[in-house]
Design an enzyme around this catalytic site. Structure first.
Site, PDB file in Angstrom:
ATOM      1  N   HIS A   1       0.803  -1.218   0.000  1.00  0.00           N
ATOM      2  CA  HIS A   1       0.000   0.000   0.000  1.00  0.00           C
ATOM      3  C   HIS A   1       0.839   1.271   0.000  1.00  0.00           C
ATOM      4  CE1 HIS A   1      -3.852   1.775  -0.470  1.00  0.00           C
ATOM      5  NE2 HIS A   1      -3.406   2.747   0.287  1.00  0.00           N
TER       6      HIS A   1
ATOM      7  N   TYR B   1       1.116   4.914  -2.733  1.00  0.00           N
ATOM      8  CA  TYR B   1       1.349   6.345  -2.461  1.00  0.00           C
ATOM      9  C   TYR B   1       2.716   6.783  -2.976  1.00  0.00           C
ATOM     10  CZ  TYR B   1      -3.037   6.035  -0.085  1.00  0.00           C
ATOM     11  OH  TYR B   1      -4.365   5.819   0.171  1.00  0.00           O
TER      12      TYR B   1
ATOM     13  N   HIS C   1     -11.079   0.499  -9.698  1.00  0.00           N
ATOM     14  CA  HIS C   1     -10.609   1.554  -8.778  1.00  0.00           C
ATOM     15  C   HIS C   1      -9.193   1.985  -9.138  1.00  0.00           C
ATOM     16  CE1 HIS C   1      -8.812   3.267  -5.180  1.00  0.00           C
ATOM     17  NE2 HIS C   1      -8.097   2.174  -4.976  1.00  0.00           N
ATOM     18  N   PHE C   2      -8.309   1.012  -9.250  1.00  0.00           N
ATOM     19  CA  PHE C   2      -6.921   1.463  -9.325  1.00  0.00           C
ATOM     20  C   PHE C   2      -6.514   1.995 -10.698  1.00  0.00           C
ATOM     21  CE2 PHE C   2      -5.731  -3.238  -9.469  1.00  0.00           C
ATOM     22  CZ  PHE C   2      -5.104  -3.245 -10.697  1.00  0.00           C
ATOM     23  N   HIS C   3      -7.291   1.667 -11.740  1.00  0.00           N
ATOM     24  CA  HIS C   3      -6.922   2.314 -13.005  1.00  0.00           C
ATOM     25  C   HIS C   3      -7.261   3.800 -12.973  1.00  0.00           C
ATOM     26  CE1 HIS C   3      -6.088  -1.709 -14.530  1.00  0.00           C
ATOM     27  NE2 HIS C   3      -5.333  -1.077 -15.404  1.00  0.00           N
TER      28      HIS C   3
ATOM     29  N   ARG D   1     -11.424 -10.695 -10.866  1.00  0.00           N
ATOM     30  CA  ARG D   1     -10.227 -10.098 -11.460  1.00  0.00           C
ATOM     31  C   ARG D   1      -9.205 -11.202 -11.714  1.00  0.00           C
ATOM     32  NH1 ARG D   1      -6.743  -7.085  -6.666  1.00  0.00           N
ATOM     33  NH2 ARG D   1      -5.343  -6.792  -8.416  1.00  0.00           N
ATOM     34  N   ARG D   2      -8.137 -10.867 -12.414  1.00  0.00           N
ATOM     35  CA  ARG D   2      -7.002 -11.782 -12.641  1.00  0.00           C
ATOM     36  C   ARG D   2      -7.450 -13.155 -13.152  1.00  0.00           C
ATOM     37  NH1 ARG D   2      -3.192 -10.466  -7.366  1.00  0.00           N
ATOM     38  NH2 ARG D   2      -2.021  -8.867  -8.433  1.00  0.00           N
TER      39      ARG D   2
HETATM   40 FE1  HAS Z   1      -6.457   2.016  -3.490  1.00  0.00          FE
HETATM   41  C1  HAS Z   1      -6.731  -1.419  -3.675  1.00  0.00           C
HETATM   42  C2  HAS Z   1      -8.353   2.038  -0.661  1.00  0.00           C
HETATM   43  C3  HAS Z   1      -5.994   5.409  -3.220  1.00  0.00           C
HETATM   44  C4  HAS Z   1      -4.054   1.894  -5.970  1.00  0.00           C
HETATM   45  N1  HAS Z   1      -5.580   0.538  -4.620  1.00  0.00           N
HETATM   46  C5  HAS Z   1      -5.854  -0.799  -4.551  1.00  0.00           C
HETATM   47  C6  HAS Z   1      -5.051  -1.499  -5.500  1.00  0.00           C
HETATM   48  C7  HAS Z   1      -4.268  -0.567  -6.131  1.00  0.00           C
HETATM   49  C8  HAS Z   1      -4.614   0.720  -5.567  1.00  0.00           C
HETATM   50  C9  HAS Z   1      -3.215  -0.815  -7.200  1.00  0.00           C
HETATM   51  O1  HAS Z   1      -9.373   0.038   1.387  1.00  0.00           O
HETATM   52  C10 HAS Z   1      -5.106  -2.999  -5.794  1.00  0.00           C
HETATM   53  C11 HAS Z   1      -3.942  -3.758  -5.277  1.00  0.00           C
HETATM   54  C12 HAS Z   1      -4.074  -5.198  -5.709  1.00  0.00           C
HETATM   55  O2  HAS Z   1      -3.495  -5.532  -6.748  1.00  0.00           O
HETATM   56  O3  HAS Z   1      -4.777  -5.944  -5.042  1.00  0.00           O
HETATM   57  N2  HAS Z   1      -7.094   3.457  -2.218  1.00  0.00           N
HETATM   58  C13 HAS Z   1      -7.888   3.271  -1.155  1.00  0.00           C
HETATM   59  C14 HAS Z   1      -8.187   4.549  -0.524  1.00  0.00           C
HETATM   60  C15 HAS Z   1      -7.519   5.498  -1.247  1.00  0.00           C
HETATM   61  C16 HAS Z   1      -6.829   4.800  -2.295  1.00  0.00           C
HETATM   62  C17 HAS Z   1      -9.042   4.811   0.667  1.00  0.00           C
HETATM   63  N3  HAS Z   1      -5.274   3.394  -4.419  1.00  0.00           N
HETATM   64  C18 HAS Z   1      -5.229   4.735  -4.141  1.00  0.00           C
HETATM   65  C19 HAS Z   1      -4.242   5.370  -4.960  1.00  0.00           C
HETATM   66  C20 HAS Z   1      -3.687   4.373  -5.729  1.00  0.00           C
HETATM   67  C21 HAS Z   1      -4.352   3.150  -5.389  1.00  0.00           C
HETATM   68  C22 HAS Z   1      -3.901   6.840  -4.915  1.00  0.00           C
HETATM   69  C23 HAS Z   1      -2.600   4.432  -6.764  1.00  0.00           C
HETATM   70  C24 HAS Z   1      -1.942   5.488  -7.087  1.00  0.00           C
HETATM   71  N4  HAS Z   1      -7.372   0.602  -2.402  1.00  0.00           N
HETATM   72  C25 HAS Z   1      -8.061   0.820  -1.249  1.00  0.00           C
HETATM   73  C26 HAS Z   1      -8.450  -0.477  -0.668  1.00  0.00           C
HETATM   74  C27 HAS Z   1      -7.987  -1.464  -1.525  1.00  0.00           C
HETATM   75  C28 HAS Z   1      -7.316  -0.756  -2.605  1.00  0.00           C
HETATM   76  C29 HAS Z   1      -9.190  -0.727   0.577  1.00  0.00           C
HETATM   77  C30 HAS Z   1      -8.123  -2.984  -1.367  1.00  0.00           C
HETATM   78  C31 HAS Z   1      -9.240  -3.498  -2.186  1.00  0.00           C
HETATM   79  C32 HAS Z   1      -9.301  -5.005  -2.131  1.00  0.00           C
HETATM   80  O4  HAS Z   1     -10.161  -5.512  -1.433  1.00  0.00           O
HETATM   81  O5  HAS Z   1      -8.509  -5.680  -2.796  1.00  0.00           O
HETATM   82  C33 HAS Z   1      -7.472   6.990  -0.934  1.00  0.00           C
HETATM   83  O6  HAS Z   1      -6.139   7.404  -0.800  1.00  0.00           O
HETATM   84  C34 HAS Z   1      -8.203   7.799  -1.965  1.00  0.00           C
HETATM   85  C35 HAS Z   1      -8.334   9.237  -1.562  1.00  0.00           C
HETATM   86  C36 HAS Z   1      -8.644  10.091  -2.741  1.00  0.00           C
HETATM   87  C37 HAS Z   1      -9.538  11.071  -2.781  1.00  0.00           C
HETATM   88  C38 HAS Z   1      -9.754  11.823  -4.068  1.00  0.00           C
HETATM   89  C39 HAS Z   1      -9.300  13.261  -3.990  1.00  0.00           C
HETATM   90  C40 HAS Z   1      -9.516  13.912  -5.317  1.00  0.00           C
HETATM   91  C41 HAS Z   1      -8.631  14.750  -5.922  1.00  0.00           C
HETATM   92  C42 HAS Z   1      -8.994  15.333  -7.270  1.00  0.00           C
HETATM   93  C43 HAS Z   1      -9.620  16.699  -7.104  1.00  0.00           C
HETATM   94  C44 HAS Z   1      -9.923  17.289  -8.438  1.00  0.00           C
HETATM   95  C45 HAS Z   1      -9.707  18.597  -8.738  1.00  0.00           C
HETATM   96  C46 HAS Z   1     -10.025  19.068 -10.123  1.00  0.00           C
HETATM   97  C47 HAS Z   1      -9.132  19.572  -7.792  1.00  0.00           C
HETATM   98  C48 HAS Z   1     -10.332  11.440  -1.610  1.00  0.00           C
HETATM   99  C49 HAS Z   1      -7.345  15.169  -5.296  1.00  0.00           C
HETATM  100  C50 HAS Z   1     -11.113  20.069 -10.091  1.00  0.00           C
HETATM  101  C51 HAS Z   1     -11.147  20.798 -11.386  1.00  0.00           C
HETATM  102  C52 HAS Z   1     -12.226  21.000 -12.139  1.00  0.00           C
HETATM  103  C53 HAS Z   1     -12.122  21.790 -13.379  1.00  0.00           C
HETATM  104  C54 HAS Z   1     -13.555  20.417 -11.764  1.00  0.00           C
END
Ligand code: HAS
Length: 574
Positions: free
Chosen positions: A218, A222, A372-374, A435-436
């Site tokens: 994990h 990040y 999710h992760f893509h 998956r997989r």
């Molecule tokens: Fe995740 C599984 C929970 C973030 C990648 N994640 C994965 C896997 C990958 C991955 C690769 O709780 C699968 C691994 C595998 O092969 O099994 N993930 C989270 C949570 C977050 C999160 C809570 N993940 C990421 C990020 C990744 C990533 C970042 C890669 C870079 N994830 C999980 C969990 C699993 C999981 C479980 C396990 C699932 C399972 O059961 O297998 C948080 O960090 C996300 C927080 C993000 C936000 C979004 C903020 C939005 C932003 C954009 C704002 C837009 C603007 C534009 C400002 C709250 C910053 C506005 C402009 C205009 C013009 C409108």
């Protein structure tokens, strides 16, 4: 700032090698969508079998490309802000090790000796050279970090009153977290998996290898994200035409990642009995916590973009969104950054769904998870890598970017592709699509007794997304390699767009000192993982594994006298 020839060589190697390999990574990604949509009903194409291709896809895109970029971007950031290059010995040894480690990984994957997926924990077994290659790649990245610490300390001696620049804080947080998180995986690969693969040990504690992987797995995500965040905080406001809304918010966001990234690895193991319900509840809460720095980023970067839009003359509450430089030929970077942010809104929300222990039971090991992760790793992470690789290549090589119109539209094509792909994956995942799994052999093969017509539309949407992403990749490769083939017309320099901060903010000592955060990070890791490790040693034991690198299912069925491993149906007709 001018760049020495040896440093330039290292930077160019660090950009060109992974980008060349990314051709293979992207190809195998598109092939996944083709197999799974049932276009193919076979287990291999062009000598690359399904799991071999999936391993290449994951390892090249998620480990090799991201690690090289983090190091190259770190070199550029440190040199630009500190106005000096890292020690020659450190950047040369670092790059040499990274190239060596990656070469071992690639050779073993191409030779079909590493089909253990990018998560590579037991019982899947790869060649020892693959494990060694991965460990060498990681150690190479550490050495770059050690060199940066040295030049930062030199700079600090000369600039006692100055704050650590935000971009450097982000980079140091990232590599400190990376260093801590890679220790368990270094132990796993070198002490456990390599001897097992060489046949020196005959049994293996499978839950232990899985836990050691996820202690790294994990923070790894990040580690992919934080270089993009450094770019969002320190580059995007400038190229949007505005200023960074709050530097202190950025500092706090980075430091929160330092303490929360590692312990939350347990959320990948919610379905495993090895952690107690108490630990799972604790990690669910921490996982909601690790979303906070991203919410802060959404508001801070959003406010910076709003400021930029207003400076460009927008009217009304949301008019700023229309005034941003989406399609400006001389500002192609903006498109890569903003498309990444759009995707990340959905990637983040789906991550928060995963974080809930109960919802996780519904989505775990389904296609929801790659959906999710893509939207995270193929969203902000990859788009910033693509945009910044072009930018850094051009400034370091002194060559102009070819086909700038193409450079502007590629991120939008890519974003549409990822949106289709993730939508297909996630909606299929909610209907139980695994998956997989090479679905084309069974579930999406109309001639197979396990055919499931509900998964045809979802895998078809995924396929459409995959093909659009494939087109965007081909255009990008054409652009990147045409630029490489061009002539040098400018001086080679290290330069970055540098955002000013909107307010002169108060110095908050806790945000300027990483040490208490590092200490808290170690405490949280121990608090979360020590009970898990005690359970692993108490309740699980080493077993002699009956699995082999090729599809383990085939081998078990073969033992039972059902099916075979030559692409013939592998199911029990009874
Ligand atoms: Fe995740 C599984 C929970 C973030 C990648 N994640 C994965 C896997 C990958 C991955 C690769 O709780 C699968 C691994 C595998 O092969 O099994 N993930 C989270 C949570 C977050 C999160 C809570 N993940 C990421 C990020 C990744 C990533 C970042 C890669 C870079 N994830 C999980 C969990 C699993 C999981 C479980 C396990 C699932 C399972 O059961 O297998 C948080 O960090 C996300 C927080 C993000 C936000 C979004 C903020 C939005 C932003 C954009 C704002 C837009 C603007 C534009 C400002 C709250 C910053 C506005 C402009 C205009 C013009 C409108």
């Amino acid at each position: 700032m001018k760049i020495s020839n040896s440093f330039k060589l290292v930077i160019l190697t660090g950009l060109i090698m992974p980008m060349t390999l990314f051709i293979l990574g992207a190809y195998n990604g598109v092939m996944q969508t083709i197999y799974r949509a049932g276009i193919l009903h076979q287990s291999s194409v062009a000598g690359i079998n399904y799991y071999q291709g999936l391993t290449m896809h994951g390892v090249i895109n998620a480990i090799v490309l991201t690690t090289f970029f983090a190091v190259v971007f770190g070199h550029i950031t440190l040199s630009y802000y500190l106005k000096r290059e890292p020690p020659k010995l450190s950047y040369q040894i670092s790059m040499a090790l990274m190239v060596l480690g990656t070469s071992l990984d690639i050779i073993t994957m191409i030779a079909g000796k590493a089909q253990a997926l990018y998560t590579f924990y037991a019982p899947l077994k790869a060649s020892a050279l693959f494990y060694m290659g991965t460990a060498i790649l990681i150690v190479g990245s550490w050495i770059a970090f050690f060199g940066w610490i040295k030049i930062y300390l030199e700079w600090k001696m000369e600039n006692l009153e100055k704050k650590m620049p935000l971009a450097i804080l982000g980079t140091f947080v990232n590599f400190s977290m990376w260093f801590i998180a890679t220790l368990p995986v270094a132990y796993e690969t070198i002490i456990i998996l390599t001897p097992w693969s060489l046949g020196w040990t005959h049994s293996i504690n499978i839950p232990l290898t899985r836990m050691l992987f996820w202690m790294f797995g994990h923070p790894l995500v990040y580690f992919w994200l934080l270089p993009a965040y450094v770019a969002y905080y320190t580059i995007l406001p400038k190229i949007a035409g505005g200023k960074l809304y709050s530097g202190n918010a950025g500092r706090l966001a980075f430091l929160l990642f330092l303490i929360l990234s590692a312990p939350v690895g347990v959320h990948h193991q919610f379905s495993e009995p090895v952690f107690t319900p108490g630990t799972k509840l604790w990690v669910s809460i921490l996982t909601y916590g690790v979303a906070l720095p991203s919410f802060m980023t959404a508001f801070t970067v959003g406010a910076s973009l709003e400021y930029a839009g207003k400076k460009r003359g927008s009217k009304g509450l949301l008019g700023w969104m229309l005034k941003l430089p989406y399609f400006k030929i001389d500002n192609y970077l903006f498109g890569y950054f903003i498309c990444g942010l759009f995707l990340f809104i959905f990637g983040g929300v789906s991550g928060i769904v995963n974080a809930s222990y109960s919802l996780n039971q519904l989505v775990h090991n389904t296609d929801w998870v790659p959906g999710h992760f893509h939207m995270t790793v193929a969203g902000p992470v990859l788009l910033v890598i693509l945009g910044m690789s072009l930018y850094i290549y051009s400034s370091i090589s002194g060559k102009e970017i070819k086909f700038k119109t193409l450079a502007v539209i590629i991120p939008y094509i890519w974003m549409v592709g990822v949106a289709f792909l993730s939508h297909g994956l996630m909606s299929g995942g909610l209907m139980g699509e695994p998956r997989r799994t090479n679905l084309g052999l069974s579930y999406t093969n109309p001639d197979h007794p396990l055919f499931n017509k509900l998964w045809v539309p979802t895998t078809t949407i995924t396929l459409i997304g995959g093909l659009i992403m494939g087109i965007a990749s081909i255009l990008y490769f054409f652009l990147f390699f045409s630029t490489i083939a061009g002539k040098k017309v400018n001086e080679s320099i290290i330069i970055l767009p540098e955002s000013e901060e909107l307010h002169e903010e108060k110095k908050i000592p806790l945000l300027l000192d990483m040490r208490p955060w590092l200490a808290l990070s170690v405490i949280l890791i121990l608090f979360t993982y020590v009970p898990g490790l005690i359970s692993v040693f108490k309740y699980s034991k080493s077993v002699s594994s009956q699995y082999q690198p090729d599809n383990p299912q085939n081998l078990i069925l073969e033992k039972k006298g059902i099916g075979n491993k030559n692409g013939k149906p592998e199911y029990d007709e009874n």
